[in-house]
Design a protein around this motif. Sequence first.
Motif, PDB file in Angstrom:
ATOM      1  N   GLU A  77       1.416   3.721 -15.074  1.00 31.09           N
ATOM      2  CA  GLU A  77       1.849   3.570 -13.671  1.00 31.09           C
ATOM      3  C   GLU A  77       0.714   3.952 -12.716  1.00 31.09           C
ATOM      4  O   GLU A  77       0.512   3.315 -11.684  1.00 31.09           O
ATOM      5  N   LEU A  78      -0.002   5.004 -13.087  1.00 32.85           N
ATOM      6  CA  LEU A  78      -1.131   5.422 -12.244  1.00 32.85           C
ATOM      7  C   LEU A  78      -2.212   4.347 -12.185  1.00 32.85           C
ATOM      8  O   LEU A  78      -2.750   4.045 -11.120  1.00 32.85           O
ATOM      9  N   ASP A  79      -2.489   3.767 -13.355  1.00 35.12           N
ATOM     10  CA  ASP A  79      -3.491   2.691 -13.391  1.00 35.12           C
ATOM     11  C   ASP A  79      -3.054   1.521 -12.513  1.00 35.12           C
ATOM     12  O   ASP A  79      -3.858   0.945 -11.770  1.00 35.12           O
ATOM     13  N   MET A 108       3.456   6.090  -5.353  1.00 32.38           N
ATOM     14  CA  MET A 108       3.404   6.290  -6.796  1.00 32.38           C
ATOM     15  C   MET A 108       2.328   7.314  -7.159  1.00 32.38           C
ATOM     16  O   MET A 108       2.547   8.202  -7.997  1.00 32.38           O
ATOM     17  N   LEU A 109       1.177   7.205  -6.518  1.00 31.84           N
ATOM     18  CA  LEU A 109       0.102   8.175  -6.778  1.00 31.84           C
ATOM     19  C   LEU A 109       0.556   9.590  -6.426  1.00 31.84           C
ATOM     20  O   LEU A 109       0.331  10.534  -7.191  1.00 31.84           O
ATOM     21  N   ALA A 110       1.208   9.720  -5.272  1.00 35.21           N
ATOM     22  CA  ALA A 110       1.656  11.042  -4.824  1.00 35.21           C
ATOM     23  C   ALA A 110       2.696  11.609  -5.784  1.00 35.21           C
ATOM     24  O   ALA A 110       2.660  12.793  -6.152  1.00 35.21           O
ATOM     25  N   THR A 112      -3.586  -1.666  -7.647  1.00 33.79           N
ATOM     26  CA  THR A 112      -2.957  -2.271  -6.469  1.00 33.79           C
ATOM     27  C   THR A 112      -3.681  -1.845  -5.197  1.00 33.79           C
ATOM     28  O   THR A 112      -3.986  -2.679  -4.329  1.00 33.79           O
ATOM     29  N   LEU A 113      -3.974  -0.563  -5.087  1.00 35.30           N
ATOM     30  CA  LEU A 113      -4.657  -0.073  -3.877  1.00 35.30           C
ATOM     31  C   LEU A 113      -6.069  -0.643  -3.766  1.00 35.30           C
ATOM     32  O   LEU A 113      -6.536  -0.937  -2.663  1.00 35.30           O
ATOM     33  N   GLU A 114      -6.713  -0.803  -4.908  1.00 41.00           N
ATOM     34  CA  GLU A 114      -8.051  -1.416  -4.882  1.00 41.00           C
ATOM     35  C   GLU A 114      -7.962  -2.846  -4.359  1.00 41.00           C
ATOM     36  O   GLU A 114      -8.753  -3.269  -3.493  1.00 41.00           O
ATOM     37  N   GLU A 147       0.834  -1.200   0.000  1.00 40.58           N
ATOM     38  CA  GLU A 147       0.000   0.000   0.000  1.00 40.58           C
ATOM     39  C   GLU A 147       0.871   1.252   0.000  1.00 40.58           C
ATOM     40  O   GLU A 147       0.570   2.233  -0.694  1.00 40.58           O
ATOM     41  N   TYR A 148       1.955   1.191   0.751  1.00 37.55           N
ATOM     42  CA  TYR A 148       2.888   2.324   0.761  1.00 37.55           C
ATOM     43  C   TYR A 148       3.407   2.599  -0.661  1.00 37.55           C
ATOM     44  O   TYR A 148       3.464   3.755  -1.102  1.00 37.55           O
TER      45      TYR A 148
END
Lengths: 76, 220
Positions: B115-117, B98-100, B122-124, B92-93
């Motif tokens: 990468e965003l996708d 990556m999102l940040a 992954t977070l989902e 999750e980290y």
Amino acid sequence: MQYELTSVRRCFLDEMARIESRWMEIFNSSSLQRDLDIAVQNCDDEFIARHVRGWIDDVATGESKIRSLRDRIDEI
Amino acid sequence: MTKLPGKPLTDVWKSLPYAAKECLTKRFAEYSACLFKNQLSGIGNIYAALDPKVDRIVSMHFFWGDHIHQDVCRGPFSSSRDWMNVRLALSEYDGRSMLAKLSNKSDVNSDDEAELDDARRTLEFINRLTPLVSQILPIDALDDEPSMLFHDDLSRQTFSSMTTASSRALWIGNASQSCRYGRRATTLRSWKAFHEMRNPIRPSISTKLMASFRIYTWST
């Protein structure tokens, strides 16, 4: 190649059942836990994401006979 | 670490007769049964000591990238549930980082979009897997789970075949891990559900996961 791997896999399980039946009992009763580990380990793997998603969907909806994540991945 | 002569099993696999592969498989089953009979408790790594016991974990997931700098529990873990939750926290980290990182970028290209996708997916998955960990591995005991030695990176690449004067021998290991008690040690994994058989003197239960990875090894 795949046929041989399947054969030695069967050979391994047969041998384990013969020499350590308790190991085999655990193996036979823990498919869901093993799949969970695979999902946790590969939650960021895009190549098997559709299989992980399908497995999560089935577990979350309480499907009675859930197809193993391991089997789903092996069929790629 | 001493370098031994031989070739990775993956290099000689095609040239080995099937009988030899079956022989190796049975040998490996013997090793697995032996490890199963000599169980420990808790999940982590063992280190060089007269009386090896499970201590902090050093498997790849806990130090690759900048995971080594993350403030997470590193064990030894008393349950598979705790161990899995920390692994999810580390993933999750990564996703949130990556999102940040990309959300602050002004010129997002197609690679960044991909990468965003990936990070969002992954977070989902982590969000959905977290309750499943509790569901599949419920809390039902306070003591450490039984565990057994486990090679965290076992594949045909980490098997070596070595021809000796008398027979073909098998060596398991690689540069970073040993399947025997050692400084780097071997990751231990364990599973619940067998607490009723946790007497450490009795050769017993454990490690569903061990079984999983053994089989996985042969299928990849």
